[in-house]
Design a protein around this motif. Sequence first.
Motif, mmCIF file in Angstrom:
data_model
loop_
_atom_site.group_PDB
_atom_site.id
_atom_site.type_symbol
_atom_site.label_atom_id
_atom_site.label_comp_id
_atom_site.label_asym_id
_atom_site.label_seq_id
_atom_site.Cartn_x
_atom_site.Cartn_y
_atom_site.Cartn_z
ATOM 1 N N ASN A 58 0.820 -1.223 0.000
ATOM 2 C CA ASN A 58 0.000 0.000 0.000
ATOM 3 C C ASN A 58 0.853 1.272 0.000
ATOM 4 O O ASN A 58 0.548 2.250 0.688
ATOM 5 C CB ASN A 58 -0.960 0.005 1.197
ATOM 6 C CG ASN A 58 -1.968 -1.121 1.141
ATOM 7 O OD1 ASN A 58 -2.570 -1.369 0.085
ATOM 8 N ND2 ASN A 58 -2.159 -1.812 2.255
ATOM 9 N N ILE A 59 1.959 1.230 -0.745
ATOM 10 C CA ILE A 59 2.816 2.403 -0.888
ATOM 11 C C ILE A 59 2.257 3.248 -2.025
ATOM 12 O O ILE A 59 2.147 2.791 -3.161
ATOM 13 C CB ILE A 59 4.269 1.989 -1.194
ATOM 14 C CG1 ILE A 59 4.818 1.157 -0.041
ATOM 15 C CG2 ILE A 59 5.143 3.212 -1.437
ATOM 16 C CD1 ILE A 59 6.169 0.522 -0.327
ATOM 17 N N GLU A 60 1.885 4.470 -1.719
ATOM 18 C CA GLU A 60 1.207 5.313 -2.697
ATOM 19 C C GLU A 60 2.100 6.436 -3.193
ATOM 20 O O GLU A 60 3.027 6.870 -2.510
ATOM 21 C CB GLU A 60 -0.077 5.890 -2.087
ATOM 22 C CG GLU A 60 -1.094 4.838 -1.681
ATOM 23 C CD GLU A 60 -2.346 5.456 -1.091
ATOM 24 O OE1 GLU A 60 -2.325 6.672 -0.800
ATOM 25 O OE2 GLU A 60 -3.341 4.720 -0.921
ATOM 26 N N PHE A 61 1.784 6.891 -4.392
ATOM 27 C CA PHE A 61 2.482 8.031 -4.973
ATOM 28 C C PHE A 61 2.066 9.294 -4.236
ATOM 29 O O PHE A 61 0.895 9.487 -3.939
ATOM 30 C CB PHE A 61 2.121 8.152 -6.456
ATOM 31 C CG PHE A 61 2.736 9.342 -7.139
ATOM 32 C CD1 PHE A 61 4.015 9.284 -7.662
ATOM 33 C CD2 PHE A 61 2.032 10.537 -7.252
ATOM 34 C CE1 PHE A 61 4.586 10.376 -8.292
ATOM 35 C CE2 PHE A 61 2.585 11.641 -7.873
ATOM 36 C CZ PHE A 61 3.870 11.555 -8.401
ATOM 37 N N ASP A 62 3.033 10.159 -3.903
ATOM 38 C CA ASP A 62 2.716 11.441 -3.277
ATOM 39 C C ASP A 62 3.374 12.562 -4.049
ATOM 40 O O ASP A 62 4.568 12.511 -4.376
ATOM 41 C CB ASP A 62 3.158 11.459 -1.816
ATOM 42 C CG ASP A 62 4.660 11.334 -1.642
ATOM 43 O OD1 ASP A 62 5.310 12.310 -1.237
ATOM 44 O OD2 ASP A 62 5.185 10.244 -1.947
ATOM 45 N N GLU A 63 2.599 13.565 -4.366
ATOM 46 C CA GLU A 63 3.049 14.655 -5.231
ATOM 47 C C GLU A 63 4.193 15.443 -4.620
ATOM 48 O O GLU A 63 5.164 15.790 -5.307
ATOM 49 C CB GLU A 63 1.879 15.584 -5.544
ATOM 50 C CG GLU A 63 2.142 16.528 -6.715
ATOM 51 C CD GLU A 63 2.212 15.799 -8.053
ATOM 52 O OE1 GLU A 63 3.009 16.215 -8.916
ATOM 53 O OE2 GLU A 63 1.470 14.809 -8.229
ATOM 54 N N ASP A 64 4.104 15.753 -3.321
ATOM 55 C CA ASP A 64 5.159 16.550 -2.678
ATOM 56 C C ASP A 64 6.494 15.815 -2.709
ATOM 57 O O ASP A 64 7.549 16.405 -2.993
ATOM 58 C CB ASP A 64 4.777 16.871 -1.236
ATOM 59 C CG ASP A 64 3.641 17.878 -1.144
ATOM 60 O OD1 ASP A 64 3.385 18.563 -2.155
ATOM 61 O OD2 ASP A 64 3.020 17.977 -0.065
ATOM 62 N N GLY A 65 6.459 14.518 -2.401
ATOM 63 C CA GLY A 65 7.692 13.739 -2.430
ATOM 64 C C GLY A 65 8.268 13.658 -3.825
ATOM 65 O O GLY A 65 9.490 13.737 -4.005
ATOM 66 N N PHE A 66 7.398 13.502 -4.819
ATOM 67 C CA PHE A 66 7.867 13.435 -6.195
ATOM 68 C C PHE A 66 8.497 14.756 -6.618
ATOM 69 O O PHE A 66 9.549 14.775 -7.276
ATOM 70 C CB PHE A 66 6.719 13.089 -7.136
ATOM 71 C CG PHE A 66 7.108 13.083 -8.585
ATOM 72 C CD1 PHE A 66 7.934 12.086 -9.098
ATOM 73 C CD2 PHE A 66 6.672 14.088 -9.447
ATOM 74 C CE1 PHE A 66 8.316 12.088 -10.439
ATOM 75 C CE2 PHE A 66 7.049 14.092 -10.781
ATOM 76 C CZ PHE A 66 7.866 13.088 -11.282
ATOM 77 N N ASN A 67 7.891 15.869 -6.243
ATOM 78 C CA ASN A 67 8.446 17.170 -6.604
ATOM 79 C C ASN A 67 9.828 17.361 -5.991
ATOM 80 O O ASN A 67 10.732 17.928 -6.620
ATOM 81 C CB ASN A 67 7.513 18.284 -6.149
ATOM 82 C CG ASN A 67 6.225 18.332 -6.958
ATOM 83 O OD1 ASN A 67 6.174 17.842 -8.087
ATOM 84 N ND2 ASN A 67 5.175 18.899 -6.388
#
Length: 410
Positions: free
Chosen positions: A322-331
């Motif tokens: 259940n590891i999800e994509f997160d926008e802040d971490g990606f940025n």
Amino acid sequence: MKKKAVALLLCVSMMMTLNACGKTNKDNTQGTETVAETETEVIPSSADITYDAGDYVSLGDYMNMEVTLDKDYQVTDDMVKNYVNNNVIANYPYYVESDKTVVENGDVANIDYEGLLDGEAFDGGTAQDYDLEIGSGSFIDGFEDGLIGAEVGKETDLNLTFPEDYGNSDLAGKEVVFKVTVNAIKEKQDITYDTLTDEYVTYLSDKLGASYETVNDLTSDIRTYLEEQANSSRTQAIRSAVIAKLPEVCTVNALPDGLLDARMQEYLKKFEDTYCKDTTLEDYLSSTYNTTVDDFKTQVQSEIETELDTQLILEAIAAVENIEFDEDGFNSYVSSLLSSYGYDSEDALYENYAQTAEDGKAYLQTIYLCNKALDRVIENTNVTYNAAEESTEEAAAAEDITETEAATEE
């Protein structure tokens, strides 16, 4: 053939560590023949191919893996000593002023100089407070010999000619005049790690604009620098070892239809756009790497298959955990790539990994998620260190480090 050519686009961040991944028992239905057929087929972008990684991967006990590193990455006193001797003292020898007034061969002359071409100063031809060892051959022929007999405090004109094969074409073969003033004549002091003094450290600080005052200041900062490098190397070694171990406990049974072909097409297109603007792929590979197009494609396919194996395993793990994509971490991840690799914009970064910025962003989003899954696996991996095999490797490691950041940071 040098593998760095293949590595141009295949890997980023953790994917750069895929050089040691094991083989998997998958049904490889997209072999070399299929790849060859892509030259005439219209193949979709890899970003447009949708799949559920869990349909292609059989996950094993990835949360209880064990990996062993061949050294423990500890910084020893010998490593600090070698760094001081080979990277600090070797680059910044200790000169003290003498009472000599006339330059002789073998002296260290502290000089100011200005180089003139047709009466105008040229780039790179001027310096102040430069310590030049006479007879070292550091400057063009005639410069050092021309200073023998020069007196402290007086200006000397040197009429010289740059070599025909000089690296700067604007100066090659040109007649110039160097106006040189000898400020002082110095003597080189014999100094090693074992004979370091606070006086040398102060001298070094003046040279570098640093703030060291004592031997302890210098050596402590160097140890901190080496420990940072060692920790970075340890982290990367663990990531590589875990990635290499994953195919032993997880199996990729097949690749999603069309994914290998799409990645192959994207890589080959980008490779040709980058390296073959004025030539053919065949001629470039032959002249640069002494290999054929077929052999090149075989190697590229092998590398991409390995990358895809690891990617699918990590995507499957991300789903199960259940590891999800997160926008802040990606940025933040993108910002670190921009800083590390010097891209002018996010689009320029994305376009390095696909034919369009949109597809490149989608690819990096996948890799970012894979990195998060890898971090989770590493947190649950038992890492041991085979320190017995280190012998003298750690002591020698400092000699291989050519940067001098430790001596230049305040």
